[in-house]
Design an enzyme around this catalytic site. Structure first.
Site, PDB file in Angstrom:
ATOM      1  N   GLY A 142       0.757  -1.254   0.000  1.00  0.00           N
ATOM      2  CA  GLY A 142       0.000   0.000   0.000  1.00  0.00           C
ATOM      3  C   GLY A 142       0.784   1.299   0.000  1.00  0.00           C
ATOM      4  N   GLU A 162       3.905   3.899   6.230  1.00  0.00           N
ATOM      5  CA  GLU A 162       2.699   3.066   6.085  1.00  0.00           C
ATOM      6  C   GLU A 162       1.622   3.851   5.339  1.00  0.00           C
ATOM      7  OE1 GLU A 162       1.354   0.412   5.757  1.00  0.00           O
ATOM      8  OE2 GLU A 162       0.544  -0.447   7.592  1.00  0.00           O
ATOM      9  N   ASP A 212      -5.294   1.681  10.741  1.00  0.00           N
ATOM     10  CA  ASP A 212      -6.716   1.452  10.990  1.00  0.00           C
ATOM     11  C   ASP A 212      -6.877   0.990  12.445  1.00  0.00           C
ATOM     12  OD1 ASP A 212      -9.369   1.089   9.365  1.00  0.00           O
ATOM     13  OD2 ASP A 212      -9.157  -0.802  10.426  1.00  0.00           O
ATOM     14  N   LYS A 249      -7.082   6.449  10.895  1.00  0.00           N
ATOM     15  CA  LYS A 249      -8.494   6.471  11.316  1.00  0.00           C
ATOM     16  C   LYS A 249      -8.498   6.431  12.841  1.00  0.00           C
ATOM     17  CE  LYS A 249     -10.194   3.827   7.297  1.00  0.00           C
ATOM     18  NZ  LYS A 249     -10.677   2.506   6.858  1.00  0.00           N
ATOM     19  N   VAL A 295     -11.319   3.654   2.145  1.00  0.00           N
ATOM     20  CA  VAL A 295     -10.763   4.501   1.082  1.00  0.00           C
ATOM     21  C   VAL A 295      -9.896   3.689   0.117  1.00  0.00           C
ATOM     22  CG1 VAL A 295     -10.775   6.640   2.442  1.00  0.00           C
ATOM     23  CG2 VAL A 295      -8.783   5.141   2.544  1.00  0.00           C
ATOM     24  N   ASP A 326      -5.758  -0.108  -1.839  1.00  0.00           N
ATOM     25  CA  ASP A 326      -6.558  -0.943  -2.722  1.00  0.00           C
ATOM     26  C   ASP A 326      -7.869  -1.392  -2.098  1.00  0.00           C
ATOM     27  OD1 ASP A 326      -5.131  -2.707  -0.825  1.00  0.00           O
ATOM     28  OD2 ASP A 326      -6.100  -4.305  -1.965  1.00  0.00           O
ATOM     29  N   ARG A 365      -5.486   0.974  -6.888  1.00  0.00           N
ATOM     30  CA  ARG A 365      -4.293   1.645  -6.350  1.00  0.00           C
ATOM     31  C   ARG A 365      -3.810   2.795  -7.236  1.00  0.00           C
ATOM     32  NH1 ARG A 365      -2.198  -1.779  -2.278  1.00  0.00           N
ATOM     33  NH2 ARG A 365      -2.471  -4.011  -2.643  1.00  0.00           N
TER      34      ARG A 365
END
Ligand code: IMP
Ligand code: MG
Length: 180
Positions: free
Chosen positions: A51, A105, A109, A137, A159, A165, A171
């Site tokens: 990511g 990162e 989450d 978040k 998101v 993704d 992405r």
């Protein structure tokens, strides 16, 4: 009025929530902070795949330090013992002993991924470990986690884009999109 940008990723619809211009601005702000905090040091950036690949590329180009970067992955596999899922950092192919480490990162989450990463990396005896995330978040955090650098806090909605993704897809966009 400007047309709202909508994309379809597999079975879900997403609308732009963080435009490219805002991402650039926030990334520059964080990069300047890191450059100032680590002035005179030679940090190692560890970008967490998959990511963070786009974020890492943009962040690094704004960093004004003598530094290195490596790409790591947190692999999960089922253990044979009662401990259940075992997670291991793979791709860490050089010595971080005594070095300041900054983890890059895409999104924090629950914070569990970063907590595991910190645990594992501490075993390599770096001088310090800090987390730099594009998104956070805050309402979803399940563990106590010190996130030193964060480009943007977002609500608890899924998101995609800019490296993030949905089931492997989505992405490759310049903006970040939120599920509608
Ligand atoms: P955590 O361990 O719950 O903090 O999860 C972090 C990982 O979950 C991130 O590195 C992402 O790969 C993934 N993730 C969490 N939220 C999202 C999201 O909204 N979109 C895409 N991936 C997400
Ligand atoms: Mg990730």
């Amino acid at each position: 009025m400007q047309e709202q940008k909508i994309i379809q990723v597999k079975d879900k619809t997403f609308a732009v929530s963080i435009p490219e211009s805002e991402l650039k601005q926030q990334i520059k702000r964080v990069a300047d902070q890191i450059s100032s905090d680590f002035a005179g040091q030679e940090p190692v950036f560890l970008a967490v795949l998959n990511g963070s690949f786009i974020f890492a590329a943009d962040l690094l180009r704004e960093i004004d330090l003598h530094c290195e970067i490596s790409f790591v992955k947190l692999a999960s596999y089922q253990g044979t013992s009662t401990t259940g899922t075992i997670r291991e950092v793979i791709g860490l192919n050089f010595d971080i002993t005594g070095r300041p480490v900054i983890i890059i990162e895409d999104i924090v989450d629950t914070g569990l991924t970063m907590a595991h990463m910190l645990d594992t990396l501490k075993g390599h005896n770096p001088a310090s470990i800090d987390i730099c995330t594009l998104l956070l978040k805050p309402t979803k955090l399940q563990v106590k986690l010190d996130v030193r650098y964060c480009c943007k806090q977002i609500p608890d909605d899924f998101v995609v884009g800019y490296g993030l993704d949905y089931d492997g897809f989505g992405r490759n966009t310049k903006d970040i999109y939120t599920i509608v």
